[in-house]
Design a protein around this motif. Structure first.
Motif, PDB file in Angstrom:
ATOM      1  N   LEU A 125      29.122  -6.554 -41.365  1.00 17.46           N
ATOM      2  CA  LEU A 125      29.410  -5.677 -40.399  1.00 17.46           C
ATOM      3  C   LEU A 125      27.939  -5.220 -39.788  1.00 17.46           C
ATOM      4  O   LEU A 125      27.562  -5.279 -38.806  1.00 17.46           O
ATOM      5  N   LEU A 126      27.251  -4.680 -40.693  1.00 19.60           N
ATOM      6  CA  LEU A 126      25.920  -4.285 -40.492  1.00 19.60           C
ATOM      7  C   LEU A 126      25.200  -5.248 -39.827  1.00 19.60           C
ATOM      8  O   LEU A 126      24.364  -5.186 -38.920  1.00 19.60           O
ATOM      9  N   GLY A 127      25.240  -6.323 -40.530  1.00 20.53           N
ATOM     10  CA  GLY A 127      24.303  -7.774 -40.316  1.00 20.53           C
ATOM     11  C   GLY A 127      24.763  -7.980 -38.780  1.00 20.53           C
ATOM     12  O   GLY A 127      23.781  -8.684 -38.199  1.00 20.53           O
ATOM     13  N   LYS A 128      25.918  -8.041 -38.338  1.00 20.77           N
ATOM     14  CA  LYS A 128      26.752  -8.652 -37.302  1.00 20.77           C
ATOM     15  C   LYS A 128      25.868  -7.522 -35.929  1.00 20.77           C
ATOM     16  O   LYS A 128      25.498  -8.031 -35.067  1.00 20.77           O
ATOM     17  N   ALA A 129      25.736  -6.408 -36.515  1.00 24.98           N
ATOM     18  CA  ALA A 129      25.404  -5.254 -35.335  1.00 24.98           C
ATOM     19  C   ALA A 129      23.934  -5.536 -35.194  1.00 24.98           C
ATOM     20  O   ALA A 129      23.379  -5.017 -34.069  1.00 24.98           O
ATOM     21  N   LEU A 130      23.176  -5.787 -36.275  1.00 23.09           N
ATOM     22  CA  LEU A 130      21.663  -5.775 -36.157  1.00 23.09           C
ATOM     23  C   LEU A 130      21.138  -7.089 -35.885  1.00 23.09           C
ATOM     24  O   LEU A 130      19.924  -7.435 -36.140  1.00 23.09           O
ATOM     25  N   LYS A 131      22.028  -8.061 -35.527  1.00 18.06           N
ATOM     26  CA  LYS A 131      21.531  -9.501 -35.755  1.00 18.06           C
ATOM     27  C   LYS A 131      20.311  -9.709 -34.443  1.00 18.06           C
ATOM     28  O   LYS A 131      19.318 -10.369 -34.934  1.00 18.06           O
TER      29      LYS A 131
END
Length: 328
Positions: free
Chosen positions: A68-74
Motif C-alpha cells: 500500500l505504501l509503495g503504491k502511494a509513494l510510487k
C-alpha cells in the motif's frame, strides 16, 4: 536535524494501522477497520501536509502495509521509508510465524521489502525484535551493513526499548538511531539519554498511546474483537479487556487542559510534548484516516509545548519511577 542528508519535518506517519488484520494464532496483532482506499488517501494527505517520512514493517498486515505504501509513494522519490524485518509471517493466512534471526535470512527479507514497496532502496531498515540478545543481533546488523554498502538500504537501526542494545550498536557505521516507545503517560529518560549520548535519532513509536491520547475513548469504549487493543498483552498496559485502563483516562483528564493549550487538539498536544522533550525525537503516530493524519500533521503548526506547560504536566502526573522495558 538532517536525516540521511534530507531535510524532513520532525514528524512521520506510522503505517501499522493501515496494514489491517493479521494474527498470531487467534490473537489479533493489527488494527481494526482499515480500508485500502482510505489508507491511500491518508498517505497522500500526509504528503500534502509536508510529512515525507513513513514508518512501516514487513510484518504489518502480514505483508499488506508495504505494498500500500509503495503504491502511494510510487511517484514520490523524495519520500523516506523506514521498514523493519525479523518476524516471519505467511501472507496468505495472515499469520505471524517464528522470529527470523539467522543472518542468511536478512538479505532475502530486505529484497522482499523492496519488492513490496516497489523501491530500489529503503532509507532506514530496523531490526524489529525488541529484546533480542545483542550477541544474536550483531550478525544481523553485519548483514544489514552489507545491504547498505550494496545500496539496498541507506542506514539501519533497532526497534528497541533497551539502552544496552542501543549502546552496543551505536558505534557501528550506518547505525543512525532506534525506534522506542514514549508518550505523555510513559516518559523514558534513560533511553532518551542513551540516544543523546550516542548522537542518534529517536524514532518514537506509540506517541499517542495507541490512540488513548487522542481523547476519543471513554470508559465505555470497547475495541473490536479483531483489534490488537482488544487483547491483553504483557508489553503494554493501556488496555484491559478491550477497554482503556482507567488510570490513563484519569491521567488524560488531569492534563487535557494543558495539552490543548494554544488551540491544540489532545493528539497535537501529546505530539508537541514529545517535540519539547528532545530535538532528536521524531514521533511516528499511526493514522488510518485522512482526518487523523491531518490532525497529527497540524501539531507542527503549534510547535513545542512551552517549558512552563511541560513542568505543570509533570507535576500533575506524579509518575511512578521508570521501570524496565517490557518485552515486545
Amino acid at each position: 536535524m538532517k536525516l540521511l542528508e534530507n531535510e524532513i519535518a520532525p514528524l512521520g506517519m506510522g503505517c501499522w494501522p493501515i496494514g489491517g488484520p493479521f494474527f498470531r494464532g487467534d490473537q489479533p496483532l493489527g488494527y481494526a477497520n482499515a480500508e485500502d482506499g482510505e489508507s491511500l488517501r491518508t498517505i497522500h494527505a500526509a504528503l500534502d501536509a509536508g510529512i515525507t517520512l513513513f514508518d512501516t514493517a514487513a510484518v504489518y498486515g502480514a505483508g499488506h502495509a508495504e505494498p500500500l505504501l509503495g503504491k502511494a509513494l510510487k511517484d514520490r522519490p523524495d519520500a523516506l521509508v523506514i521498514s523493519k524485518i525479523g518476524m516471519g509471517f505467511d501472507e496468505e493466512t495472515k499469520q505471524v510465524l517464528d522470529d527470523e534471526t539467522a543472518p542468511e535470512l536478512v538479505l532475502p527479507a530486505i529484497e522482499r521489502c523492496l519488492k513490496r514497496l516497489q523501491r530500489d532502496h529503503v532509507d532506514v531498515m530496523l531490526l524489529h525484535l525488541n529484546a533480542l540478545p545483542v550477541e544474536t543481533a550483531q550478525p544481523i546488523f553485519e548483514e544489514m551493513d552489507k545491504a547498505r554498502r550494496a545500496g539496498k538500504i541507506r542506514a539501519f537501526g533497532w526497534s528497541t526499548d533497551y539502552p544496552a542494545n542501543t549502546e552496543a550498536l551505536a558505534g557501528r557505521e550506518g547505525f543512525i538511531g532506534i525506534e522506542h516507545a514514549m508518550n505523555v503517560f510513559a516518559d523514558v529518560p534513560t533511553i532518551q539519554a542513551t540516544v543523546a549520548r550516542n548522537d542518534l535519532i529517536a524514532f518514537i513509536r506509540s506517541p499517542l498511546a495507541m490512540g488513548i491520547l487522542t481523547g476519543k475513548f471513554g470508559h465505555d469504549t470497547k475495541m473490536a474483537d479483531d483489534d490488537i487493543r482488544s487483547t491483553d498483552a504483557t508489553w503494554r498496559d493501556g488496555f484491559e479487556g478491550g477497554r482503556v485502563t482507567p488510570k490513563y483516562l484519569d491521567q488524560l483528564v488531569a492534563v487535557r487542559e494543558l495539552l490543548t493549550s494554544g488551540g491544540r487538539s489532545p493528539a497535537q498536544g501529546a505530539l508537541c510534548w514529545l517535540l519539547a522533550k528532545s530535538d532528536r525525537n521524531i514521533p511516528l503516530p499511526g493514522a488510518r484516516t485522512v482526518a487523523q493524519m491531518r490532525d497529527n500533521a497540524a501539531a507542527l503548526d503549534h510547535g513545542k509545548l512551552p517549558a512552563a506547560v511541560m513542568d505543570e504536566i509533570e507535576n500533575l502526573l506524579q509518575r511512578e519511577p521508570e521501570g524496565a522495558p517490557r518485552e515486545r
